[in-house]
Design an enzyme around this catalytic site. Structure first.
Site, PDB file in Angstrom:
ATOM      1  CB  CYS A 165      30.862  53.757  36.272  1.00 47.94           C
ATOM      2  SG  CYS A 165      31.255  52.006  36.191  1.00 47.94           S
ATOM      3  N   GLY A 166      34.272  53.987  37.086  1.00 45.93           N
ATOM      4  CA  GLY A 166      35.629  53.966  36.541  1.00 45.93           C
ATOM      5  C   GLY A 166      35.793  52.940  35.433  1.00 45.93           C
ATOM      6  CG  HIS A 167      33.749  48.896  34.924  1.00 48.69           C
ATOM      7  ND1 HIS A 167      32.720  49.121  35.829  1.00 48.69           N
ATOM      8  CD2 HIS A 167      33.150  48.356  33.821  1.00 48.69           C
ATOM      9  CE1 HIS A 167      31.585  48.712  35.304  1.00 48.69           C
ATOM     10  NE2 HIS A 167      31.811  48.236  34.106  1.00 48.69           N
ATOM     11  CG  HIS A 206      29.701  50.864  45.501  1.00 46.04           C
ATOM     12  ND1 HIS A 206      28.829  51.911  45.282  1.00 46.04           N
ATOM     13  CD2 HIS A 206      29.894  50.278  44.294  1.00 46.04           C
ATOM     14  CE1 HIS A 206      28.521  51.953  44.000  1.00 46.04           C
ATOM     15  NE2 HIS A 206      29.149  50.978  43.379  1.00 46.04           N
ATOM     16  CG  ASP A 258      33.603  46.175  39.651  1.00 42.43           C
ATOM     17  OD1 ASP A 258      33.923  45.595  38.597  1.00 42.43           O
ATOM     18  OD2 ASP A 258      33.634  47.415  39.788  1.00 42.43           O
ATOM     19  CB  CYS A 280      35.684  48.796  41.814  1.00 42.54           C
ATOM     20  SG  CYS A 280      34.327  49.979  42.068  1.00 42.54           S
ATOM     21  N   GLY A 281      36.913  51.164  39.500  1.00 43.55           N
ATOM     22  CA  GLY A 281      37.635  52.433  39.398  1.00 43.55           C
ATOM     23  C   GLY A 281      37.316  53.395  40.532  1.00 43.55           C
ATOM     24  CB  THR A 282      34.158  54.727  41.954  1.00 41.16           C
ATOM     25  OG1 THR A 282      33.422  53.499  41.912  1.00 41.16           O
ATOM     26  CG2 THR A 282      33.778  55.580  40.751  1.00 41.16           C
TER      27      THR A 282
HETATM   28  O1  PYC Z   1      34.531  50.856  38.187  1.00 39.29           O
HETATM   29  O2  PYC Z   1      33.778  52.542  39.366  1.00 39.29           O
HETATM   30  C1  PYC Z   1      33.679  51.410  38.893  1.00 39.29           C
HETATM   31  C2  PYC Z   1      32.431  50.657  39.176  1.00 39.29           C
HETATM   32  C3  PYC Z   1      31.391  51.028  39.972  1.00 39.29           C
HETATM   33  C4  PYC Z   1      30.463  49.995  39.931  1.00 39.29           C
HETATM   34  C5  PYC Z   1      30.947  49.012  39.104  1.00 39.29           C
HETATM   35  N1  PYC Z   1      32.153  49.440  38.647  1.00 39.29           N
END
Ligand code: PYC
Length: 323
Positions: free
Chosen positions: A102-104, A217, A243, A247-249
Site C-alpha cells: 500500500c503506497g499511501h 483494483h 481511494d 493510490c501509490g500502487t
Molecule cells: O496507495 O497503494 C495505495 C493504496 C492501495 C489501496 C489504497 N491505497
C-alpha cells in the site's frame, strides 16, 4: 520489545486494548496498530499474512470496519521484520481483506514512525508480504516509497461489461493488481463518485470472470484539475471504497504502462492527481526492458491525526466490526 507490545492486553473490565495511530495521506486514511495486535509468530511476512487471515481475521474487521472505522480506512499491523535490516514489517488490510502493498499507507507509516520517535529523516527498509521496499522520510515531511517491481501484464484487454458494453483497459501490477481504463466517457469529479463506483464495480466483476480473477483494483484516468498535474484518477479498492489519495500502487501500475508505451522517460516526474485533488509525484527507472519491469518511486505527504486506544468488549455484539 516486539512480542510484548504485540500481545493482546486486557484491562480490568476484560476489554481488549488496541493502540492505534491514525494518519491520512492525501485524504486517504491509514490506521496503524502499534500495540495490542495478534501474535502471528515468525517466518516470512507472506506466511504471517496467511496466519492473520486464517486465525485473526475478526481482528482485522474490528480495527477498520464500522462501528470503529469505515469502508475507506486502510489498516496496518506492525510486526517484527524477518529481515533485521528493516525498521519494521507491516501487513496492510482493509474492510474486506489484505493488501499486498500500500503506497499511501507506507507514506502514512513513515510519518507515524517519525511521530513515535522510531525513525528520523533518511532511508528506511520496510518488509511487506510482497517484498522489501525502501522508503525515505524527507526533512520537508514528505515521504517517498521505492515500490516493488511493477509491470504491465497485458495491454488493451477488452471485456464485455453487462449494462455498460465493451470496456478496454491494461492489466498491470504495482504491488496490487489493477485494470487501468482511459476510455470510459465519465467525468472524474467527486460529485460523480457513486456513478464511478458503480461503473468500476461492474468492470471488476467482468474482468474477474473474463480471465483475470486476480484483479481487485480498477483505475480510471481523466484530465487533471491541478496545474502541473498530468492526470487525475479514480481508484476503486477491493472493498468498493475509492481511494481518496492517487493510490501509490495504482500510480506504480500507471508508471509501468507509461514506460511500456514510451510515454514517460525514465527519471521524468509524473504528477498523479486523485479524485479529491491530492497529488503524488511518481518516477521510475528500468529494471528490465525485455519484461517491462520498472522500479517506481512515489512521493507524497501524510499527517498524523489521532492517537487512540480501541476497546474490544466481548459483550458488544458488534465487537468485531460490522461485516
Ligand atoms: O496507495 O497503494 C495505495 C493504496 C492501495 C489501496 C489504497 N491505497
Amino acid at each position: 520489545c516486539w512480542p510484548d507490545t504485540l500481545r493482546l492486553t486486557m484491562n480490568k473490565s476484560a476489554r481488549r486494548q488496541i493502540k492505534i495511530i491514525d494518519s491520512h495521506t492525501g485524504g486517504e486514511p491509514t490506521r496503524i496498530v502499534v500495540a495490542g495486535g495478534p501474535d502471528l509468530g515468525h517466518g516470512s511476512l507472506a506466511t504471517r499474512r496467511e496466519t492473520f487471515q486464517r486465525e485473526f481475521d475478526r481482528f482485522r474487521s474490528a480495527v477498520v470496519n464500522e462501528p470503529r472505522g469505515s469502508d475507506v480506512v486502510v489498516g496496518a499491523l506492525l510486526v517484527e521484520p524477518a529481515d533485521k535490516s528493516c525498521v519494521t514489517g507491516v501487513i496492510f488490510f482493509n474492510n474486506v481483506g489484505y493488501l499486498g502493498m500500500c503506497g499511501h499507507g507506507t507514506i502514512g507509516l513513515m510519518v507515524t514512525l517519525a511521530h513515535l520517535g522510531r525513525i528520523e529523516s533518511g532511508e528506511h527498509k520496510i518488509e511487506t508480504p510482497v517484498g522489501i521496499i525502501t522508503a525515505t522520510l524527507h526533512p520537508s515531511g514528505e515521504a517517498s516509497v521505492a515500490n516493488v517491481p511493477s509491470w504491465r501484464a497485458r495491454k488493451a484487454v477488452t471485456v464485455d461489461v453487462p449494462g455498460i458494453g465493451p470496456v478496454t483497459g491494461d492489466v498491470a501490477w504495482g504491488g496490487n493488481w489493477f485494470f487501468l481504463v482511459e476510455q470510459h466517457g465519465m467525468n472524474l469529479s467527486p460529485a460523480n463518485a457513486e456513478q464511478l463506483t458503480d461503473y468500476c464495480w461492474r468492470v471488476r466483476q467482468a474482468v474477474n470472470t473474463q480471465g483475470f480473477p486476480e484483479i481487485d483494483h480498477v483505475e480510471l484516468f481523466g484530465p487533471p484539475a491541478a496545474s502541473g498535474a498530468h492526470s487525475r484518477n479514480f481508484v476503486q479498492c477491493p472493498g468498493k471504497a475509492y481511494d481518496r489519495s492517487p493510490c501509490g500502487t495504482g500510480t506504480s501500475a500507471k508508471l509501468a504502462c507509461l514506460a511500456a508505451d514510451g510515454k514517460l522517460a525514465e527519471g521524468a516526474t509524473w504528477i498523479q492527481e486523485s479524485l479529491i485533488g491530492s497529488t503524488f509525484a511518481g518516477r521510475y527507472s528500468w529494471l528490465d526492458r525485455a519484461s517491462g519491469k520498472v522500479a517506481p518511486v512515489i512521493t507524497g505527504t501524510a499527517f498524523v491525526n489521532a492517537e487512540s486506544t480501541q476497546l474490544l468488549d466481548a459483550r458488544d455484539p458488534f465487537c468485531w466490526g460490522i461485516r
